[in-house]
Scaffold this motif. Structure first.
Motif, mmCIF file in Angstrom:
data_model
loop_
_atom_site.group_PDB
_atom_site.id
_atom_site.type_symbol
_atom_site.label_atom_id
_atom_site.label_comp_id
_atom_site.label_asym_id
_atom_site.label_seq_id
_atom_site.Cartn_x
_atom_site.Cartn_y
_atom_site.Cartn_z
ATOM 1 N N GLY A 1 0.777 -1.239 0.000
ATOM 2 C CA GLY A 1 0.000 0.000 0.000
ATOM 3 C C GLY A 1 0.803 1.282 0.000
ATOM 4 N N PHE A 2 2.114 1.195 -0.184
ATOM 5 C CA PHE A 2 2.930 2.406 -0.205
ATOM 6 C C PHE A 2 2.773 3.117 -1.544
ATOM 7 C CE2 PHE A 2 4.798 -0.101 3.122
ATOM 8 C CZ PHE A 2 5.152 0.835 4.081
ATOM 9 N N GLU A 3 2.864 4.432 -1.507
ATOM 10 C CA GLU A 3 2.640 5.244 -2.702
ATOM 11 C C GLU A 3 3.801 6.215 -2.889
ATOM 12 O OE1 GLU A 3 -0.518 8.636 -4.367
ATOM 13 O OE2 GLU A 3 -1.024 7.386 -2.630
ATOM 14 N N TYR A 4 4.281 6.285 -4.136
ATOM 15 C CA TYR A 4 5.339 7.258 -4.454
ATOM 16 C C TYR A 4 4.699 8.591 -4.830
ATOM 17 C CZ TYR A 4 9.284 9.594 -6.656
ATOM 18 O OH TYR A 4 10.264 10.497 -6.972
ATOM 19 N N SER A 5 5.138 9.666 -4.180
ATOM 20 C CA SER A 5 4.618 10.998 -4.474
ATOM 21 C C SER A 5 5.600 12.035 -3.952
ATOM 22 C CB SER A 5 3.242 11.206 -3.825
ATOM 23 O OG SER A 5 2.776 12.531 -4.056
ATOM 24 N N THR A 6 5.697 13.151 -4.662
ATOM 25 C CA THR A 6 6.521 14.273 -4.194
ATOM 26 C C THR A 6 5.670 15.386 -3.606
ATOM 27 O OG1 THR A 6 6.487 15.241 -6.417
ATOM 28 C CG2 THR A 6 8.335 13.791 -5.877
ATOM 29 N N THR A 7 4.362 15.205 -3.578
ATOM 30 C CA THR A 7 3.465 16.208 -2.999
ATOM 31 C C THR A 7 2.698 15.594 -1.834
ATOM 32 O OG1 THR A 7 1.696 15.624 -4.564
ATOM 33 C CG2 THR A 7 3.206 17.376 -5.211
ATOM 34 N N ASP A 8 2.225 16.459 -0.960
ATOM 35 C CA ASP A 8 1.462 16.028 0.219
ATOM 36 C C ASP A 8 2.253 15.045 1.084
ATOM 37 O OD1 ASP A 8 -0.739 17.576 -0.459
ATOM 38 O OD2 ASP A 8 -1.581 16.017 -1.728
ATOM 39 N N VAL A 9 3.554 15.224 1.141
ATOM 40 C CA VAL A 9 4.410 14.373 1.973
ATOM 41 C C VAL A 9 4.598 15.067 3.319
ATOM 42 C CG1 VAL A 9 6.640 13.247 2.181
ATOM 43 C CG2 VAL A 9 5.575 13.505 -0.076
ATOM 44 N N PRO A 10 4.206 14.431 4.408
ATOM 45 C CA PRO A 10 4.249 15.114 5.709
ATOM 46 C C PRO A 10 5.656 15.243 6.271
ATOM 47 C CG PRO A 10 3.507 12.858 5.983
ATOM 48 C CD PRO A 10 3.625 13.078 4.503
ATOM 49 N N VAL A 11 5.811 16.209 7.151
ATOM 50 C CA VAL A 11 7.045 16.393 7.917
ATOM 51 C C VAL A 11 6.788 15.894 9.333
ATOM 52 C CG1 VAL A 11 8.730 18.059 8.778
ATOM 53 C CG2 VAL A 11 7.681 18.390 6.537
ATOM 54 N N PRO A 12 7.661 15.054 9.879
ATOM 55 C CA PRO A 12 7.413 14.538 11.240
ATOM 56 C C PRO A 12 7.370 15.665 12.273
ATOM 57 C CG PRO A 12 9.157 13.306 10.144
ATOM 58 C CD PRO A 12 8.876 14.493 9.296
ATOM 59 N N GLU A 13 6.490 15.497 13.240
ATOM 60 C CA GLU A 13 6.458 16.429 14.360
ATOM 61 C C GLU A 13 7.684 16.201 15.245
ATOM 62 O OE1 GLU A 13 4.317 18.768 14.591
ATOM 63 O OE2 GLU A 13 2.937 18.123 13.005
ATOM 64 N N GLU A 14 7.852 17.062 16.240
ATOM 65 C CA GLU A 14 9.048 16.986 17.087
ATOM 66 C C GLU A 14 9.178 15.641 17.794
ATOM 67 O OE1 GLU A 14 11.572 19.031 17.334
ATOM 68 O OE2 GLU A 14 10.655 20.265 15.764
ATOM 69 N N ASN A 15 8.037 15.035 18.136
ATOM 70 C CA ASN A 15 8.089 13.763 18.876
ATOM 71 C C ASN A 15 7.877 12.556 17.962
ATOM 72 O OD1 ASN A 15 5.472 14.379 18.269
ATOM 73 N ND2 ASN A 15 4.623 13.699 20.227
ATOM 74 N N GLU A 16 7.945 12.748 16.644
ATOM 75 C CA GLU A 16 7.728 11.669 15.702
ATOM 76 C C GLU A 16 9.041 11.243 15.064
ATOM 77 O OE1 GLU A 16 3.569 11.367 13.423
ATOM 78 O OE2 GLU A 16 4.558 13.297 13.093
ATOM 79 N N ASP A 17 9.145 9.962 14.754
ATOM 80 C CA ASP A 17 10.290 9.438 14.019
ATOM 81 C C ASP A 17 9.949 9.418 12.529
ATOM 82 O OD1 ASP A 17 12.963 7.683 14.251
ATOM 83 O OD2 ASP A 17 11.644 6.788 12.746
#
Length: 731
Positions: free
Chosen positions: A450-466
């Protein structure tokens, strides 16, 4: 004293106006295709200085015009400045671009003409800002517009306006404060004559500005109270919809990978051209330390100066079968890094400049090119390399103990790595009994879960996220950095040494030509910023580092073999299916033409009036003939034009032939989009016909139009290319 105070006041306001105007120039390099904005800063400074001196127009106009001429000459014109040929180039450029403007073909305006218009704009702004700030003292509107511009570019582009807003606020407060101070003095009829200590009057103003700015910057701030407008606008216009990364960057090679994540804006800027035997991954460096947010290089040392004729950096041992090959790299002016790009198995360099030193980072493989004591780019060099072929059984049987140095450097993981990442790694490899199959299991995991390749809508981890944990379990959407980093972390979780590698993919094959350094016909690849890539290297005892490609949609260019190479056959079938996909989505020009013929014939009829039978028959024949001629107009026109163009070999004929080809292709469904350059459009046409003839023809056309180079000597070749494309379009 009065004149001195008045001069300082005017100079202060004018400098503030210039600094505010600079905020309009700063984002150009990141939001446009402008490679270097420094030349525009220099010219703007010169124009502002001349305007402030308020010299006579008959002197200021030639001065600014000369500055503009020198800049245009240095950027675009090879002829001697102010020579007859120089003025001829200027004239032809102006005439051509005016024609494009009249035809509303704005996208065809040349870079030289666009730069000329922008320099003229800088010229005008230097005068207007002097009038607004010094004469009229109406700077509020310009300050407001600057704030709006900075916020809009920060919101909707890759430009980061954090500090730009702070600078604009401080400068605007100073400008408005000084202006209000001067107006109050005029209102109260207070002259500068009595201000023997004018700085005392300015100190309270500066104190208020500095205090308010510092307080605003240091005070706590609420989180965003309004939703991000970009996803909403994308959704409203059929874009990617809600969501978002919180950070957008321009795609390309960069050295800072300490914080990964966020979306990318595609960038097709050409970086280098490679002439090689086949598709190759072009390596630059590897990194060893995963922080939970990105990668850092803690193995920068040692760095050794190496002889270009004998490069000892190796990623694999002598146990690996190799084939000696040669490649040529030609860097463009757009390449900003001062390092070598090289394939696996690099052994030596040919045509390497004698004054350049090659410094190799022994752990990462990063190769810096140094001239004197500073990094410098090598424009062209030739590589000798031993292209490796990895044998499956050899990799599966590589079960010796890893050296202590390898385990120490390439098994590192952060202490706070979530346990579910380690548990997932165990589940993926639990059925495999050797290192190679375990690495393949992890590599294949991303293509079927179910993984998807995309260069848009890619999240940035929060401070407490890996970073890896977020990708594996939450978003499952990303690009090469997400896939490659996750594979390294999963392998290290299972005690398999692995490292993160950066460089470029092979790029787009554009031609085949003879390599002048090998006398062999090789493929020519064009590599752009969009081909920047990251992948994985896994360590195998007694074999070395072997590349793996976990990113969905990408194929590992490394060569693997065995007695029965079934896996390679499957990869070839998959590749073949992928290559056929784009053509399945294209329209069939022949089918469209047949439909148009049926549609045209359906409207033809006859008369039932016997007394005028002969008249109706004649009219019907004329109408049918006219319809047939109209439907087949491109066929008979092409036949006539081919005969005509074979006889006439002048430049005007070539331009008409090229424009006729564009019309024919548009009629056949390959219409050029307004935002496409001729080269981009030529690539689209060549992909459709599976050839490179349109790009070669376009190259001749651009050399004729933009460089004023005669193509008469190339006419047989150009005519053949044109006729071949005409026949392909009509078939």
């Amino acid at each position: 004293m009065l004149e001195r105070h008045s001069f300082i006041y005017k100079l202060t306001l004018y400098i503030i106006g210039f600094l505010l105007f600079c905020e309009w120039l700063r984002p150009m390099e990141s939001i446009s295709h402008t490679n270097d904005v420094r030349v525009f800063f220099v010219y703007a400074t010169f124009c502002f200085f001349v305007s402030f001196l308020q010299i006579q127009w008959w002197l200021s106009i030639p001065l600014k015009g000369l500055g503009m001429a020198f800049i245009i000459d240095g950027l675009y014109i090879a002829e001697r400045i102010f020579s007859r040929d120089w003025f001829s180039v200027i004239y032809e450029q102006i005439v051509f671009n005016i024609q494009m403007i009249q035809g509303q073909e704005w996208w065809q305006m040349t870079p030289m003409f666009r730069s000329l218009l922008f320099l003229i704009l800088l010229w005008l702004m230097s005068y207007l800002l002097y009038y607004w700030f010094v004469v009229a003292r109406r700077m509020f509107i310009f300050v407001l517009l600057t704030l709006v511009f900075v916020t809009v570019t920060d919101t909707f582009t890759v430009s980061d306006g954090k500090w730009a807003i702070v600078r604009t606020f401080v400068l605007g407060m100073i400008a408005l404060g000084f202006s209000s101070f001067a107006k109050e003095m005029e209102k109260e009829s207070i002259s500068f004559r009595g201000l023997h200590k004018a700085q005392v009057w300015a100190l309270p103003l500066l104190a208020v500005i500095l205090f308010s700015s510092a307080a605003a910057y240091a005070s706590p701030k609420l989180a965003p109270q309004w939703p991000d407008p970009v996803p909403y606008l994308e959704s409203a216009t059929g874009g990617s919809g809600p969501g978002g990364s919180g950070r957008t960057q321009k795609v390309g090679y960069g050295e800072d990978d300490s914080r990964l994540g966020g979306s990318f804006v595609q960038d097709d800027t050409r970086v280098f051209r490679a002439t090689a035997d086949g598709d190759r991954y072009w390596r630059i460096e590897s990194k060893d330390t995963y922080t939970g947010k990105g990668w850092e290089d803690t193995l920068e040392e040692p760095v050794a100066s190496m002889d270009p004729d004998n490069i000892t950096y190796e990623t694999f041992t002598d146990e690996v079968e190799v084939e000696e090959q040669r490649a040529m790299i030609q860097m463009t002016n757009n390449a900003s890094f001062r390092k070598l790009v090289y394939p696996y198995g690099l052994s030596s360099l040919l045509e390497y400049p004698a004054k350049y030193e090659l410094r190799v980072h022994e752990n990462t493989g990063e190769m810096d090119t140094i001239k004197g004591d500073s990094p410098a780019k090598v424009n062209t060099y030739v590589l000798n390399y031993d292209f490796p072929s990895f044998e499956y059984d050899q990799l599966r049987k590589a079960d010796a103990e890893d050296p202590a140095e390898i385990r120490e450097k390439y098994l590192q993981l952060p202490d706070d790595l979530p346990n579910r990442v380690r548990n997932l790694a165990s589940q993926i490899v639990e059925e495999e009994d050797n290192r190679y199959d375990r690495a393949k299991a992890v590599e294949s995991y991303f293509s079927s879960n179910g993984f998807e390749y995309s260069t848009t809508d890619v999240p940035v981890p929060e401070e407490n996220e890996d970073y890896v944990d977020q990708f594996l379990f939450d978003s499952q959407i990303g690009y090469c950095d997400n896939f490659s980093t996750s594979m390294v972390v999963l392998l290290r979780s299972e005690g398999i040494p692995a490292r993160w590698v950066k460089g470029f993919t092979s790029g787009e094959r554009i031609d085949a030509q003879e390599n002048p350094y090998s006398d062999e016909v090789q493929n020519v690849y064009e590599v752009t910023s969009g081909n920047a890539h990251s992948w994985v290297e896994v360590y195998f005892p007694e074999v070395g580092w072997v590349p793996f490609e976990p990113t969905k949609g990408f194929t590992n260019n490394a060569d693997f073999y065995s007695d029965i190479d079934s896996e390679a056959g499957e990869d070839m079938n998959a590749t073949s299916e992928e290559e056929n996909t784009p053509e399945d989505n294209m329209g069939n020009p022949q089918q469209q033409m047949e439909e148009e013929q049926e549609s045209g014939d359906a409207g033809v009829g006859g008369s039932s009036d016997k007394s005028y039978t002969w008249l109706w028959v004649t009219l019907t024949a004329i109408l049918v003939t006219a319809v047939i001629l109209y439907i087949t107009r491109f066929r008979w026109m092409s036949a006539l034009l081919i005969r005509r163009y074979r006889k006439n070999k002048d430049e005007d004929t070539y331009e008409k032939a090229y424009h006729y080809l564009l019309k024919l292709l548009a009629h056949k469904g390959l219409k050029r989009k307004p935002e496409q350059t001729l080269r981009d459009y030529a690539g689209t046409v060549d992909r459709h016909f599976q050839t490179n003839e349109m790009r070669r023809l376009t190259n001749h056309y651009e050399r004729l139009v933009y460089r004023n180079e005669s193509q008469s000597s190339q006419w047989p070749k150009v005519t053949e290319l044109w006729e071949n494309l005409i026949k392909k379009a009509l078939s």
